[in-house]
Design an enzyme around this catalytic site. Structure first.
Site, mmCIF file in Angstrom:
data_model
loop_
_atom_site.group_PDB
_atom_site.id
_atom_site.type_symbol
_atom_site.label_atom_id
_atom_site.label_comp_id
_atom_site.label_asym_id
_atom_site.label_seq_id
_atom_site.Cartn_x
_atom_site.Cartn_y
_atom_site.Cartn_z
ATOM 1 C CG ASP A 191 -5.571 -10.896 3.332
ATOM 2 O OD1 ASP A 191 -4.355 -10.669 3.245
ATOM 3 O OD2 ASP A 191 -6.166 -11.047 4.408
ATOM 4 C CD GLU A 228 2.216 -2.527 3.472
ATOM 5 O OE1 GLU A 228 1.894 -3.322 4.385
ATOM 6 O OE2 GLU A 228 1.891 -2.699 2.280
ATOM 7 C CG ASN A 250 -0.280 -0.034 2.533
ATOM 8 O OD1 ASN A 250 0.773 0.567 2.723
ATOM 9 N ND2 ASN A 250 -0.875 -0.741 3.494
#
Length: 319
Positions: free
Chosen positions: A271, A205, A202
């Protein structure tokens, strides 16, 4: 380049032929749902009157569940403790049709995340976690060497809990076997993911690794530099309300706006995205179509409370 809003159609059996192997940190997500009507007389904290309890497969187990919900076949390889939480994870996944290779480490407890929720608002999360032993991780690597040959695509779901200690070796083995490797990264050392097909950080990150982004041009330059440094085919950066950006080996940047109309809970959305990207990596879609589908599944799952999945029927309906 921004994704055009062309009509994209899927069949219910679009991904039914794809065999996936998911490796990483599994956990059990427990939920206590209730109401808060008073403050404790013992301390200035709310009192949750629990009315319902639920358990869901979390972490890499949620990735496997998402793959199944999208119609693919899935095998999960990971480590659990010799406890009720580990058995619950196995039971949940088996009920949904997953194959499981869960090595039991008697020296640890299965990772559990307990969330307490009142009126659809999370009050508190309590985490219970321990890292697997080196001996058990070595056994997992041995199991992986056998399982990777039967998969069409490999998904490495890294939650930073120790389950992917041998991630570099796993990437190398998968590429030697000609299998695409899709990774949800964690931490600030991305060198361990070198040679993967695709990673999906993301924005937070990404900036922790590549540096703070100051403009669109700076974002593009930093992203392509990171992709080149790690020898990736693709780099996908999820950007919350700004949607997603996909960077390719030929230097293209494909952008897609966010599609969620209402956001209840972003937990587990990564996920769902990585599951979709793994399936389209071994399917005949353009880069623009891949990104449209990724944004579609993300928009579905953030509209649900708690760890959730996007089903193939929901994706077809939303498209």
């Amino acid at each position: 380049m921004t994704v055009p809003q062309d009509k994209l159609q899927l069949r219910a059996d679009q991904f039914s032929h794809i065999k996936t192997l998911v490796v990483g940190d599994v956990m059990l997500d427990r939920y206590w749902f209730g109401r808060v009507d008073r403050i404790s007389p013992e301390a200035p904290v709310p009192v949750l009157a629990v009315q319902d309890e639920q358990v869901r497969a979390g972490g890499a187990a949620n990735v496997a569940h998402n793959l199944l919900a999208l119609g693919a076949k899935s095998t999960l390889l990971s480590v659990v403790g010799d406890d009720e939480a580990g058995r619950e994870i196995k039971q949940i996944l088996n009920q949904h049709g997953a194959q499981t290779i869960l090595t039991v480490d008697p020296g640890i407890k299965t990772i559990v995340k307990l969330r307490m929720i009142a009126q659809n608002q999370q009050l508190l999360r309590a985490d219970f976690e321990q890292k697997p032993s080196e001996e058990v991780l070595a056994q997992c690597l041995s199991d992986y060497q056998l399982a990777v040959n039967d998969a069409d695509v490999v998904i490495l779901s890294d939650y930073g809990k120790g389950g992917l200690t041998h991630v570099a070796t796993m990437i190398e083995l998968a590429r030697q076997a000609g299998k695409p490797v899709i990774i949800d990264p964690k931490g600030s050392d991305y060198s361990r993911y070198k040679g993967a097909t695709l990673i999906t950080p993301n924005m937070k990150e990404f900036e922790a690794v590549a540096g703070t982004v100051t403009s669109d041009a700076d974002f593009g330059a930093k992203a392509q530099a990171l992709r080149c440094e790690l020898d990736l085919d693709y780099l996908l950066v999820t950007r919350s309300e700004q949607g997603m950006s996909l960077f390719t080996r030929d230097g293209d940047q494909v952008n897609s706006p966010a599609t969620a109309l209402e956001v209840y809970d972003v937990s587990g959305a990564g996920d769902t995205v990585i599951s979709l990207m793994a399936l389209v990596a071994v399917s005949e879609f353009t880069n623009e179509q891949k990104l449209t589908l990724a944004n579609t599944v993300a928009g579905i799952v953030v509209g649900k409370l708690g760890t959730a999945v996007a089903t193939i029927d929901e994706v077809i309906e939303k498209l």
